[in-house]
Design a protein around this motif. Structure first.
Motif, PDB file in Angstrom:
ATOM      1  N   UNK A 181      -4.227  90.762  10.466  1.00 41.14           N
ATOM      2  CA  UNK A 181      -4.163  91.751  11.193  1.00 41.14           C
ATOM      3  C   UNK A 181      -4.589  91.545  12.781  1.00 41.14           C
ATOM      4  N   UNK A 182      -5.292  90.348  12.931  1.00 41.19           N
ATOM      5  CA  UNK A 182      -5.467  89.873  14.331  1.00 41.19           C
ATOM      6  C   UNK A 182      -4.208  89.173  14.935  1.00 41.19           C
ATOM      7  N   UNK A 183      -3.431  88.576  13.972  1.00 41.87           N
ATOM      8  CA  UNK A 183      -2.166  88.106  14.203  1.00 41.87           C
ATOM      9  C   UNK A 183      -1.246  89.289  14.550  1.00 41.87           C
ATOM     10  N   UNK A 184      -1.346  90.030  14.159  1.00 40.08           N
ATOM     11  CA  UNK A 184      -0.501  91.398  14.359  1.00 40.08           C
ATOM     12  C   UNK A 184      -0.681  91.751  15.925  1.00 40.08           C
ATOM     13  N   UNK A 185      -1.857  91.922  16.254  1.00 37.79           N
ATOM     14  CA  UNK A 185      -2.406  92.228  17.648  1.00 37.79           C
ATOM     15  C   UNK A 185      -1.792  90.951  18.541  1.00 37.79           C
ATOM     16  N   UNK A 186      -1.883  89.848  18.163  1.00 43.04           N
ATOM     17  CA  UNK A 186      -0.990  88.841  18.995  1.00 43.04           C
ATOM     18  C   UNK A 186       0.557  89.070  19.388  1.00 43.04           C
ATOM     19  N   UNK A 187       1.161  89.321  18.180  1.00 40.23           N
ATOM     20  CA  UNK A 187       2.251  89.949  18.280  1.00 40.23           C
ATOM     21  C   UNK A 187       2.692  91.188  19.198  1.00 40.23           C
ATOM     22  N   UNK A 188       1.944  92.061  18.969  1.00 35.91           N
ATOM     23  CA  UNK A 188       1.948  93.128  19.745  1.00 35.91           C
ATOM     24  C   UNK A 188       1.814  92.877  21.382  1.00 35.91           C
ATOM     25  N   UNK A 189       0.742  91.794  21.582  1.00 34.12           N
ATOM     26  CA  UNK A 189       0.907  91.380  22.971  1.00 34.12           C
ATOM     27  C   UNK A 189       1.745  90.844  23.615  1.00 34.12           C
ATOM     28  N   UNK A 190       2.360  89.744  22.764  1.00 33.05           N
ATOM     29  CA  UNK A 190       3.353  88.978  23.169  1.00 33.05           C
ATOM     30  C   UNK A 190       4.783  89.779  23.365  1.00 33.05           C
ATOM     31  N   UNK A 191       4.833  90.650  22.487  1.00 31.32           N
ATOM     32  CA  UNK A 191       6.151  91.693  22.610  1.00 31.32           C
ATOM     33  C   UNK A 191       5.981  92.389  23.879  1.00 31.32           C
ATOM     34  N   UNK A 192       4.885  92.966  24.066  1.00 30.54           N
ATOM     35  CA  UNK A 192       4.683  93.901  25.352  1.00 30.54           C
ATOM     36  C   UNK A 192       4.847  93.168  26.544  1.00 30.54           C
ATOM     37  N   UNK A 193       4.550  91.808  26.614  1.00 32.79           N
ATOM     38  CA  UNK A 193       4.560  90.792  27.544  1.00 32.79           C
ATOM     39  C   UNK A 193       6.051  90.839  27.837  1.00 32.79           C
ATOM     40  N   UNK A 194       6.774  90.272  26.898  1.00 33.06           N
ATOM     41  CA  UNK A 194       8.283  89.878  26.950  1.00 33.06           C
ATOM     42  C   UNK A 194       9.088  91.105  27.335  1.00 33.06           C
ATOM     43  N   UNK A 195       8.713  92.047  26.873  1.00 34.95           N
ATOM     44  CA  UNK A 195       9.221  93.619  27.315  1.00 34.95           C
ATOM     45  C   UNK A 195       9.370  93.940  28.854  1.00 34.95           C
ATOM     46  N   UNK A 196       7.840  93.590  29.380  1.00 36.26           N
ATOM     47  CA  UNK A 196       7.702  93.950  30.525  1.00 36.26           C
ATOM     48  C   UNK A 196       8.353  92.865  31.573  1.00 36.26           C
ATOM     49  N   UNK A 197       8.651  91.663  31.022  1.00 32.44           N
ATOM     50  CA  UNK A 197       9.366  90.496  31.780  1.00 32.44           C
ATOM     51  C   UNK A 197      10.887  90.856  31.955  1.00 32.44           C
ATOM     52  N   UNK A 198      11.585  91.390  30.879  1.00 32.10           N
ATOM     53  CA  UNK A 198      12.768  91.710  30.761  1.00 32.10           C
ATOM     54  C   UNK A 198      13.353  92.900  30.941  1.00 32.10           C
ATOM     55  N   UNK A 199      12.532  93.783  31.955  1.00 33.62           N
ATOM     56  CA  UNK A 199      12.985  95.159  32.163  1.00 33.62           C
ATOM     57  C   UNK A 199      14.303  95.170  32.533  1.00 33.62           C
ATOM     58  N   UNK A 200      14.723  94.299  33.531  1.00 36.17           N
ATOM     59  CA  UNK A 200      15.932  94.183  34.087  1.00 36.17           C
ATOM     60  C   UNK A 200      17.140  93.999  33.135  1.00 36.17           C
ATOM     61  N   UNK A 201      16.722  93.071  32.187  1.00 32.74           N
ATOM     62  CA  UNK A 201      17.709  92.764  31.148  1.00 32.74           C
ATOM     63  C   UNK A 201      18.148  93.731  30.296  1.00 32.74           C
ATOM     64  N   UNK A 202      16.710  94.664  29.825  1.00 34.82           N
ATOM     65  CA  UNK A 202      17.046  95.756  28.959  1.00 34.82           C
ATOM     66  C   UNK A 202      17.750  96.910  29.692  1.00 34.82           C
ATOM     67  N   UNK A 203      17.650  96.739  30.998  1.00 34.96           N
ATOM     68  CA  UNK A 203      18.425  97.896  31.705  1.00 34.96           C
ATOM     69  C   UNK A 203      19.804  97.812  31.616  1.00 34.96           C
ATOM     70  N   UNK A 204      19.990  96.286  31.965  1.00 39.34           N
ATOM     71  CA  UNK A 204      21.480  95.855  31.561  1.00 39.34           C
ATOM     72  C   UNK A 204      22.114  96.212  30.309  1.00 39.34           C
ATOM     73  N   UNK A 205      21.534  96.005  29.406  1.00 38.94           N
ATOM     74  CA  UNK A 205      21.905  96.333  28.048  1.00 38.94           C
ATOM     75  C   UNK A 205      22.151  97.754  27.777  1.00 38.94           C
ATOM     76  N   UNK A 206      21.037  98.637  28.338  1.00 30.92           N
ATOM     77  CA  UNK A 206      21.282 100.028  28.415  1.00 30.92           C
ATOM     78  C   UNK A 206      22.496 100.428  29.073  1.00 30.92           C
ATOM     79  N   UNK A 207      22.857  99.677  30.310  1.00 28.24           N
ATOM     80  CA  UNK A 207      23.876 100.273  31.119  1.00 28.24           C
ATOM     81  C   UNK A 207      25.301  99.703  30.309  1.00 28.24           C
ATOM     82  N   UNK A 208      25.017  98.668  29.510  1.00 28.13           N
ATOM     83  CA  UNK A 208      26.393  98.294  29.222  1.00 28.13           C
ATOM     84  C   UNK A 208      26.733  98.804  27.697  1.00 28.13           C
ATOM     85  N   UNK A 209      25.792  99.794  27.223  1.00 24.70           N
ATOM     86  CA  UNK A 209      26.184 100.305  26.194  1.00 24.70           C
ATOM     87  C   UNK A 209      25.266 100.108  24.918  1.00 24.70           C
TER      88      UNK A 209
END
Lengths: 856, 260
Positions: free
Chosen positions: A738-766
């Motif tokens: 369960x604690x490992x799951x917390x770690x995954x949540x954390x890491x993913x939240x960080x990478x999403x925050x780092x990749x807003x621009x990229x995710x935006x581009x993906x949304x724009x591109x369809x």
């Protein structure tokens, strides 16, 4: 710098949430365990001193000296001594007792709450008012003759007794039946904590537990102003010192409390392991979180550096933030720990074993430990990221674009990791040749496992790429989303590895334990039933208790019974150590035991001739035809050795034990000479098992001291404790997952925050929102899969290597993979990625395509 | 052709019009902070035409493009891409429309760093689950001159090369219309000229429709038509521009405060 640290902490509340949780859990387990231990110790001390509250001094009989004449063996504790003691100045009251141990059957004829040291019996001794002040009557009256007894309320409730019932009971041999005439109350914690109490009239109790006219002990209470130690001295002066001695009640209470505390300490070990795991896993989470925070804050840090902050100030601000996180988490953890401490007694108490309960005792040690551990681990884990922060160059403030994290693979890491791997594997493999499970070998095994874990942690970033490429073949089935998820997981192998490491450790431990547990359980299974040819085993469980010869006869006469082999169990000194020896009937033994003779046979057993197990034969260097000195271990203080001829050597057999002799021979040296401890029963084929079992129980008079077990029950009994222990371990490791799951949540939240621009581009591109969600979810599953695979590999290897040690201890041990459990572990570990990804995925999907064109 | 409202035309899809806005307004904030980014704009983008939208910072040119491309939703008015009215679409449908019928070229390239050049080019097709038309793909790749670099990651490419990948990505799915947001804003003049050349070639040779927001008169010189925006509404336009004519018009509009 404090202000900066505080501001940063508040600004990244959400980021630190997972760190807080992990540290909080760890601190909670540490403080909870310590508070629990303190509270239980205090409660048991309290309870014990209550049991001995009115007892200033106890007078007991001394063990007679070796070679004592029968006259001297007579107890000095009689009514005359009691009167003499009453005259000693400072004695307020004299309470003789004739107490011992009695096992009862419940109303349904099954043994009632059988537990060592908790099945008390005593004499009901009326005082001048006709009542025994120790045992106030609640119902009925006191026992008056040898056909009557009284029990306490909890015993009556547990046994389903009512006044007038016949109660079956036994002390160490014959079964007795007495009529229940009274129900008393008692404060003795040994009884109230799921024990039993039986009371007899004075004459009966004296006959059963001492000798007619004598007591087993005489308790004295002190007059006000007389110190117990002083009283003990005065009492000793009037005692026949060769036959009786005086002990203070406080000393007795201490002895009892020490016993209980040893037990409690055993209980605290598991929760502390728990705390260790959650903190160890938590420290990865902390390192990850702070590293990411530092990375995200690079420009800000560079700016601080540019305007004149020193390296030390920068790293100190990171450490300060960690300190604050640690303090908050430890504080919360301590409160949570109090909760844990208050529920632990209920969790650890089982039906037959109740822990003393009392108010929570919060010692300074618990507080210090919770804070120290929580803050210490957090600050220590943040040390590496703080160094990273200090290395940020002021020029970074001027860079505009985000820096892609470097995916450089360090050669040093590879070399160090491989070296550790070789070392760990080498230690474990070298143990596979080990011949026994000695302390040294076990320690080496642990060291080997620890080194292996370290190697996997060091190598994880390097292994990430090939392993994730492999899992990418599966995620690739989800098309471009799967491909992107795989690539994202690979983008920063170090971060992925650190995230997966927590899961790796948990999965590895669970998998390893599951394999070892399963293998051990199977070994125990086959071991418990291996040597048994009989269908039922009737046993007293201890060489000091006997089955009546009449009962042995009745068992043989029971319909459906083909063979009943009576076995005398005793211990003997062979080759300098105490061994268990079974006395059997050579004619019937082959029908009830499955003996596999390496040489010789059971047929040749006879007076002066024994067969030994293979282990014992090897240990003493004997074979069939050799001679062996066997020393009796009995009540006789002077050990006598007899020469025996070895007539056979058999493969180790838990039913036959270490050595076999003829019963008449072995029983001579039994604790109760001539007695029988086991009857192995073989039925005619086709008999209905349940009725036979009932008949056998009747044949042994339903004695509460005797168990009647079929093969299945024997196996369950052997495997029972192991299963419980494993379940507790699984529970603890589930928290790790369960604690490992917390770690995954954390890491993913960080990478999403780092990749807003990229995710935006993906949304724009369809890519639609569900596609984004799926991408994040698949990334989580990829990271989880990586951790799971690595953990599985490590766990299985460890289990295989440690298996040989187990094999040395248990000949039947062989590696048995619990496929079902392993599959379940894998699926759960993988599945943990999905809920862990929920929040980051939702956040990512909520991003607008306009983020792609936003000014960066 | 015209920036003036033609009600009849905007209400019904007209052959030859790739995209159109009718009475489009976009307002941010309210009360004191109310900002009108687009003020009742009606404009057509014809098939096979290269349109440049110009204007000073804050004139609404980017907002116009975002709304026309389905990236942003208008406060009022309508946007049509081909025969599809955007305001009636759900987010999922809008996403599919962007994926299948619109190509994008961003100022910051916005390539996926984890994908190779080729994977980036075919990304919209992969998102749609379609297989690329190999012949068309080869032609597009050859046109932007990337044949030798398809296996490279964006980090291994220069800015100009990255933007050429972006151009190829926009062209690969044969969209009805390509929107470019300052496509040369992050490039040096030579790389910029290359990219603009490709865009013009795609219009001339492949019949592509391109709409580009820019503040660079030289870039606008590559277009067939230049529309000038000021304070959220179209104020002028010229066809067959040259950088000189564009600059002159900019001067005459008194809007020389171009900053970026």
């Amino acid at each position: 710098m404090l202000k900066t640290a505080l501001r940063n902490l508040l600004a990244h509340k959400a980021r630190q949430l997972m760190t807080l949780l992990a540290v909080c859990l760890g601190a909670a387990f540490v403080s909870g365990t310590l508070v629990f231990a303190d509270s239980t110790a205090a409660a048991s001390r309290d309870a014990m001193s209550k049991n001995y509250a009115d007892i200033a001094v106890t007078v007991t009989a001394k063990e007679p000296p070796p070679g004592a004449t029968p006259h001297q063996q007579t107890s000095a504790l009689d009514d005359a001594l009691a009167r003499k003691l009453a005259a000693v100045s400072g004695v307020a009251a004299v309470r003789p007792s004739a107490d011992g141990v009695v096992t009862m059957n419940a109303a349904d004829n099954t043994p009632l709450r059988v537990k060592q040291g908790a099945n008390l019996a005593d004499a009901y001794l009326p005082g001048t008012d006709g009542k025994d002040s120790r045992y106030p009557l609640a119902e009925g009256r006191a026992p008056r003759n040898s056909g009557e007894l009284a029990v306490d309320g909890t015993t009556a409730a547990a046994g389903g007794f009512r006044l007038g019932d016949k109660v079956t009971l036994a002390i160490d041999g014959p079964v007795m039946t007495k009529r229940l005439v009274g129900i008393v109350t008692t404060k003795d914690t040994r009884v109230t904590a799921a024990g039993t109490l039986a009371l007899f009239d004075k004459a009966t109790a004296q006959k059963l537990f001492a000798s007619p006219g004598h007591y087993s002990s005489i308790d004295l209470s002190a007059a006000p102003g007389t110190a117990p130690s002083e009283l003990a001295q005065r009492v000793t002066d009037v005692l026949p010192t060769d036959r009786a001695e005086a002990t203070t009640g406080a000393a007795l209470a201490d002895q009892q409390a020490i016993l209980v505390n040893t037990q409690t300490r055993g209980y605290t070990k598991l929760p502390l392991v728990f705390a260790g795991i959650s903190l160890f896993i938590g420290s990865f989470l902390i390192i990850n979180t702070f590293t990411m925070l530092v990375t995200r804050r690079t420009r800000e840090i560079a700016l601080l550096r540019a305007i004149g902050a020193t390296r030390r100030q920068v790293s100190r601000s990171v450490l300060l933030e960690a300190l604050l996180v640690g303090l908050v988490a430890s504080g919360a953890g301590f409160l949570l720990g109090l909760g844990i401490a208050s529920v632990l007694p209920d969790i650890l108490s089982t039906d037959g074993n109740t822990l003393p309960q009392g108010p929570l005792v919060i010692g300074p040690r618990s507080v210090a430990a919770a804070l120290g551990v929580g803050v210490g681990v957090t600050v220590l884990a943040a040390w590496l990221p703080s160094r990273k922060a200090a290395k940020v160059a002021p020029i970074e403030a001027m860079r505009t674009t985000e820096q892609p994290p470097s995916a450089k693979r360090s050669r040093i890491r590879g070399v160090a990791g491989l070296a550790l791997l070789v070392l760990g594997a080498g230690v474990l493999v070298s143990l596979s040749g080990a011949k026994d499970a000695s302390e040294t070998n076990l320690q080496n095994a642990m060291v080997g496992c620890a080194v292996l874990v370290a190697a996997l942690i060091v190598l994880a970033p390097i292994l990430a790429s090939p392993v994730i490429r492999l899992t990418g073949r599966l995620t690739g089935r989800f098309g471009i989303t799967g491909h992107l998820a795989q690539q994202n997981a690979l983008r920063d192998p170090r971060r992925t590895a650190a995230t997966a490491a927590t899961l790796m450790i948990s999965t590895g431990l669970i998998a390893g334990l599951a394999v070892i547990g399963n293998s051990t359980a199977q070994a125990l299974d086959s071991q418990a039933a291996a040597g048994l040819g009989a269908d039922y085993v009737i046993s007293t469980g201890t060489p000091t208790t006997a089955i009546e010869s009449a009962a042995v006869h009745r068992v043989g006469e029971t319909s459906g019974v083909r063979t009943a082999t009576a076995v005398s169990d005793t211990t003997a000194t062979i080759g300098g150590s105490v061994q268990s020896i079974s006395g059997v009937d050579p004619d019937t033994v082959n029908d009830t035991m499955k003996l596999d003779f390496v040489s010789g046979s059971a047929k040749d057993l006879g007076p002066g001739r024994i067969a030994v197990s293979r282990t014992l034969a090897q240990k003493n260097g004997v074979t069939t035809g050799s001679e062996l000195n066997v020393g009796n271990v009995g009540t006789d203080p002077k050990q006598q050795f007899t020469k025996y001829t070895v007539v056979g050597v058999y493969q180790d057999n838990p039913i036959a034990k270490d050595a076999l002799g003829v019963r008449s021979d072995v029983a001579k040296n039994a604790f109760k000479p001539g007695s029988v401890q086991r009857i192995l029963v073989r039925t005619d084929g086709g008999a209905v098992p349940t009725t036979v079992e009932k008949q056998l129980r009747t044949a042994v008079s339903n004695s509460p001291l005797i168990t009647v077990q079929d093969r299945e029950q024997l196996v369950t009994q052997a495997a029972g404790t192991l299963g419980d222990l494993l379940n507790v371990m699984y529970g603890m490791l589930a928290v790790g997952v369960a604690i490992s799951a917390l770690g995954i949540v954390n890491t993913l939240a960080m990478s999403v925050a780092e990749r807003t621009r990229e995710i935006g581009a993906l949304r724009a591109l369809g890519m639609d929102r569900s596609g984004i969600r799926r991408m994040v979810r698949l990334e989580a599953v990829t990271v989880a899969a990586f951790g799971t695979l690595l953990g599985l590999a490590g766990g299985l290897f460890g289990a295989w290597a440690v298996g040989s040690l187990a094999n040395a201890a248990m000949p039947q041990y062989s590696l048995a993979l619990p496929w079902g459990t392993l599959l379940l572990v894998c699926l759960l570990s993988l599945a943990i990625g999905v809920p862990a990804a929920a929040v980051p995925a939702r956040r990512a999907a909520a991003l607008s395509p306009l983020e792609a064109v936003a000014e960066g | 052709m015209s920036a003036t409202p033609f009600a009849s035309r905007a209400q019904h899809a007209v052959p030859g019009i790739a995209a159109a806005t009718f009475d489009l307004s976009k307002v941010y904030g309210s009360g004191d902070t109310r900002v009108v980014a687009l003020d009742h704009v009606s404009i057509d983008f014809r098939e096979g035409e290269f349109t440049a939208i110009m204007g000073p910072s804050g004139c609404g040119k980017s907002t116009l493009m975002h709304c026309a491309a389905g990236l942003d939703s208008p406060s009022s008015g309508s946007v049509r891409v081909g025969t599809t009215e955007l305001s009636t679409l759900s987010d999922r449908q809008l996403t599919a429309l962007r994926r299948d019928r619109i190509g994008f070229i961003f100022q910051a390239f916005n390539l996926l760093p984890t994908l190779t050049a080729l994977e980036n080019i075919t990304l919209p097709l992969a998102l749609a689950g379609r297989h690329p038309d190999q012949q068309w793909l080869d032609r597009v790749v050859a046109m932007v001159g990337l044949s030798q670099r398809l296996g490279h990651r964006p980090a291994q490419l220069s800015g100009g090369q990255q933007q050429r990948v972006a151009v190829a990505r926009a062209l690969a799915s044969r969209p009805a219309i390509i929107f470019g947001d300052e496509p040369t804003g992050n490039l040096d003049s030579r790389a910029g000229a290359d990219v603009l050349g490709f865009l013009r070639d795609s219009v001339r040779e492949l019949g592509q429709t391109v709409v580009m927001v820019t503040h660079d008169p030289v870039a606008a010189g590559y277009a067939d038509r230049v529309v000038f925006l000021s304070d959220g509404r179209p104020v002028d336009e010229i066809t067959h521009p040259t950088p000189g004519r564009v600059l002159d018009l900019m001067k005459s509009l008194g809007a020389l405060s171009y900053t970026s």
